[in-house]
Enzyme design. Sequence first.
Site, PDB file in Angstrom:
ATOM      1  N   LEU A  64       0.827  -1.215   0.000  1.00 42.60           N
ATOM      2  CA  LEU A  64       0.000   0.000   0.000  1.00 42.60           C
ATOM      3  C   LEU A  64       0.859   1.262   0.000  1.00 42.60           C
ATOM      4  O   LEU A  64       0.536   2.232  -0.681  1.00 42.60           O
ATOM      5  CB  LEU A  64      -0.931  -0.009   1.218  1.00 42.60           C
ATOM      6  CG  LEU A  64      -2.033  -1.070   1.170  1.00 42.60           C
ATOM      7  CD1 LEU A  64      -2.712  -1.221   2.521  1.00 42.60           C
ATOM      8  CD2 LEU A  64      -3.066  -0.709   0.094  1.00 42.60           C
ATOM      9  N   SER A 100     -11.281 -12.691  21.036  1.00 44.21           N
ATOM     10  CA  SER A 100     -12.241 -12.462  19.933  1.00 44.21           C
ATOM     11  C   SER A 100     -12.249 -13.627  18.957  1.00 44.21           C
ATOM     12  O   SER A 100     -13.298 -13.973  18.404  1.00 44.21           O
ATOM     13  CB  SER A 100     -11.878 -11.207  19.148  1.00 44.21           C
ATOM     14  OG  SER A 100     -11.904 -10.101  19.952  1.00 44.21           O
ATOM     15  N   LYS A 135     -15.491 -15.865  18.103  1.00 47.89           N
ATOM     16  CA  LYS A 135     -15.989 -16.032  16.734  1.00 47.89           C
ATOM     17  C   LYS A 135     -16.138 -17.516  16.393  1.00 47.89           C
ATOM     18  O   LYS A 135     -17.134 -17.922  15.790  1.00 47.89           O
ATOM     19  CB  LYS A 135     -15.045 -15.334  15.745  1.00 47.89           C
ATOM     20  CG  LYS A 135     -15.652 -15.129  14.390  1.00 47.89           C
ATOM     21  CD  LYS A 135     -14.990 -14.054  13.577  1.00 47.89           C
ATOM     22  CE  LYS A 135     -15.852 -12.844  13.380  1.00 47.89           C
ATOM     23  NZ  LYS A 135     -15.340 -11.854  12.453  1.00 47.89           N
ATOM     24  N   ARG A 157      -7.274  -1.801   7.658  1.00 49.13           N
ATOM     25  CA  ARG A 157      -8.330  -0.856   7.280  1.00 49.13           C
ATOM     26  C   ARG A 157      -7.675   0.305   6.528  1.00 49.13           C
ATOM     27  O   ARG A 157      -6.743   0.925   7.043  1.00 49.13           O
ATOM     28  CB  ARG A 157      -9.026  -0.368   8.549  1.00 49.13           C
ATOM     29  CG  ARG A 157     -10.284   0.378   8.284  1.00 49.13           C
ATOM     30  CD  ARG A 157     -11.048   0.592   9.572  1.00 49.13           C
ATOM     31  NE  ARG A 157     -11.668  -0.631  10.061  1.00 49.13           N
ATOM     32  CZ  ARG A 157     -12.036  -0.820  11.339  1.00 49.13           C
ATOM     33  NH1 ARG A 157     -11.827   0.121  12.228  1.00 49.13           N
ATOM     34  NH2 ARG A 157     -12.596  -1.946  11.707  1.00 49.13           N
ATOM     35  N   LYS A 178     -25.240  -2.562   4.791  1.00 51.53           N
ATOM     36  CA  LYS A 178     -25.925  -3.425   5.758  1.00 51.53           C
ATOM     37  C   LYS A 178     -27.170  -2.695   6.279  1.00 51.53           C
ATOM     38  O   LYS A 178     -27.259  -1.471   6.164  1.00 51.53           O
ATOM     39  CB  LYS A 178     -24.979  -3.724   6.918  1.00 51.53           C
ATOM     40  CG  LYS A 178     -23.929  -4.758   6.565  1.00 51.53           C
ATOM     41  CD  LYS A 178     -23.366  -5.373   7.816  1.00 51.53           C
ATOM     42  CE  LYS A 178     -22.693  -6.684   7.504  1.00 51.53           C
ATOM     43  NZ  LYS A 178     -22.166  -7.348   8.694  1.00 51.53           N
ATOM     44  N   GLU A 224      -7.943  -9.769   6.140  1.00 50.51           N
ATOM     45  CA  GLU A 224      -9.178  -9.050   5.791  1.00 50.51           C
ATOM     46  C   GLU A 224      -8.819  -7.594   5.535  1.00 50.51           C
ATOM     47  O   GLU A 224      -8.201  -6.942   6.381  1.00 50.51           O
ATOM     48  CB  GLU A 224     -10.210  -9.125   6.917  1.00 50.51           C
ATOM     49  CG  GLU A 224     -11.527  -8.470   6.494  1.00 50.51           C
ATOM     50  CD  GLU A 224     -12.469  -8.165   7.665  1.00 50.51           C
ATOM     51  OE1 GLU A 224     -13.572  -8.700   7.667  1.00 50.51           O
ATOM     52  OE2 GLU A 224     -12.084  -7.387   8.553  1.00 50.51           O
TER      53      GLU A 224
HETATM   54  P1  0O2 Z   1     -14.578  -6.298  15.052  1.00 51.77           P
HETATM   55  O1  0O2 Z   1     -14.728  -6.113  16.522  1.00 51.77           O
HETATM   56  O2  0O2 Z   1     -14.572  -5.008  14.301  1.00 51.77           O
HETATM   57  O3  0O2 Z   1     -13.425  -7.176  14.653  1.00 51.77           O
HETATM   58  P2  0O2 Z   1     -17.369 -13.177   9.729  1.00 51.77           P
HETATM   59  O4  0O2 Z   1     -18.047 -13.396  11.052  1.00 51.77           O
HETATM   60  O5  0O2 Z   1     -16.272 -12.118   9.796  1.00 51.77           O
HETATM   61  O6  0O2 Z   1     -16.898 -14.436   9.063  1.00 51.77           O
HETATM   62  P3  0O2 Z   1     -19.288 -11.349   8.810  1.00 51.77           P
HETATM   63  O7  0O2 Z   1     -19.581 -10.857  10.189  1.00 51.77           O
HETATM   64  O8  0O2 Z   1     -20.447 -11.553   7.891  1.00 51.77           O
HETATM   65  O9  0O2 Z   1     -18.496 -12.680   8.775  1.00 51.77           O
HETATM   66  O10 0O2 Z   1     -18.228 -10.396   8.139  1.00 51.77           O
HETATM   67  P4  0O2 Z   1     -18.449  -8.940   7.669  1.00 51.77           P
HETATM   68  O11 0O2 Z   1     -19.880  -8.613   7.515  1.00 51.77           O
HETATM   69  O12 0O2 Z   1     -17.595  -8.795   6.469  1.00 51.77           O
HETATM   70  O13 0O2 Z   1     -17.906  -8.072   8.896  1.00 51.77           O
HETATM   71  C1  0O2 Z   1     -16.579  -8.135   9.254  1.00 51.77           C
HETATM   72  C2  0O2 Z   1     -16.196  -6.877   9.986  1.00 51.77           C
HETATM   73  O14 0O2 Z   1     -16.791  -5.723   9.368  1.00 51.77           O
HETATM   74  C3  0O2 Z   1     -16.657  -6.796  11.429  1.00 51.77           C
HETATM   75  O15 0O2 Z   1     -15.744  -7.496  12.221  1.00 51.77           O
HETATM   76  C4  0O2 Z   1     -16.615  -5.286  11.664  1.00 51.77           C
HETATM   77  O16 0O2 Z   1     -15.284  -4.832  11.850  1.00 51.77           O
HETATM   78  C5  0O2 Z   1     -17.108  -4.748  10.347  1.00 51.77           C
HETATM   79  N1  0O2 Z   1     -18.585  -4.581  10.369  1.00 51.77           N
HETATM   80  C6  0O2 Z   1     -19.498  -5.386   9.785  1.00 51.77           C
HETATM   81  N2  0O2 Z   1     -20.739  -4.925   9.985  1.00 51.77           N
HETATM   82  C7  0O2 Z   1     -20.623  -3.794  10.710  1.00 51.77           C
HETATM   83  C8  0O2 Z   1     -21.580  -2.840  11.232  1.00 51.77           C
HETATM   84  O17 0O2 Z   1     -22.810  -2.944  11.062  1.00 51.77           O
HETATM   85  N3  0O2 Z   1     -21.043  -1.784  11.941  1.00 51.77           N
HETATM   86  C9  0O2 Z   1     -19.711  -1.622  12.152  1.00 51.77           C
HETATM   87  N4  0O2 Z   1     -19.301  -0.557  12.862  1.00 51.77           N
HETATM   88  N5  0O2 Z   1     -18.789  -2.512  11.682  1.00 51.77           N
HETATM   89  C10 0O2 Z   1     -19.247  -3.580  10.977  1.00 51.77           C
HETATM   90  P5  0O2 Z   1     -16.182  -8.138  13.590  1.00 51.77           P
HETATM   91  O18 0O2 Z   1     -15.285  -9.298  13.851  1.00 51.77           O
HETATM   92  O19 0O2 Z   1     -17.655  -8.432  13.590  1.00 51.77           O
HETATM   93  O20 0O2 Z   1     -15.935  -7.020  14.643  1.00 51.77           O
END
Ligand code: 0O2
Length: 221
Positions: free
Chosen positions: A31, A59, A63, A87, A122, A149
């Site tokens: 990057l 975490s 998961k 990110r 979402k 990711e």
């Molecule tokens: P954290 O605490 O940020 O690490 P997966 O369970 O990853 O296999 P999922 O949940 O369908 O599948 O994956 P998705 O939708 O790609 O989401 C992955 C990450 O995106 C989340 O990680 C969050 O960081 C972010 N994210 C997804 N949805 C939302 C939302 O509605 N609001 C916010 N603020 N962030 C979101 P984690 O591990 O859930 O949480």
Amino acid sequence: MDVNEKYDQVESWNEVLLVYRSALKEINTKLEILNDEFQHVHRYNPIEHIKSRIKTSESIVKKLKKKGYESTIGNMVEHVDDIAGIRIICSFTSDIYQIAEMLANQTDIHVISVKDYIKKPKASGYKSYHMIVSVPIFLSDKTVNAKVEIQIRTVAMDFWASLEHKIHYKFEGNAPESIKAELVECANMVSALDEKMLQLNKEVQTYSINQESDGWVEFIP
Ligand code: 0O2
């Protein structure tokens, strides 16, 4: 040999973490190079800033439990795609797709999956572009593939996501409906702002302006 077999050779969790940390370093370097080249060619930085993290073991275990798997190293590597996370925060929505494409075009990066929450946000209002990629890590006696990711979003989307994340945790996922509705309203405002800023930037590009430097030069070691 598939990814899991390669990981079976990495015996301890610390070794696994070393591989994920190396993957983060590799993607970060890629990057920085892309950002430098963009600055050189287009006099413009598509990347505002980058954050990276390794998911905490708590975490990861949480998961796995949610997905119904036992807490083994094999299950972590196979079923948790975001142990290593990056990110990327950009100025404009168009930057997001350009960066995603530039990364996907690199021959050593394998794109495992893409979730475009910008085209399809979402229900919460969350917008971001997610990619799960794997990169080869060359160790002293073997090569292993590590999953990372990558979340790419604008400054405004990131502002929204960090507030929503705090609210989500404060209410343990059960925020009052009125707050949820206000968050959706804010998400719509964020989209409108991103669109307006993009159009404004396009308009500015049509002018040839003598840009005066503010004297600060970005230094990337
Ligand atoms: P954290 O605490 O940020 O690490 P997966 O369970 O990853 O296999 P999922 O949940 O369908 O599948 O994956 P998705 O939708 O790609 O989401 C992955 C990450 O995106 C989340 O990680 C969050 O960081 C972010 N994210 C997804 N949805 C939302 C939302 O509605 N609001 C916010 N603020 N962030 C979101 P984690 O591990 O859930 O949480």
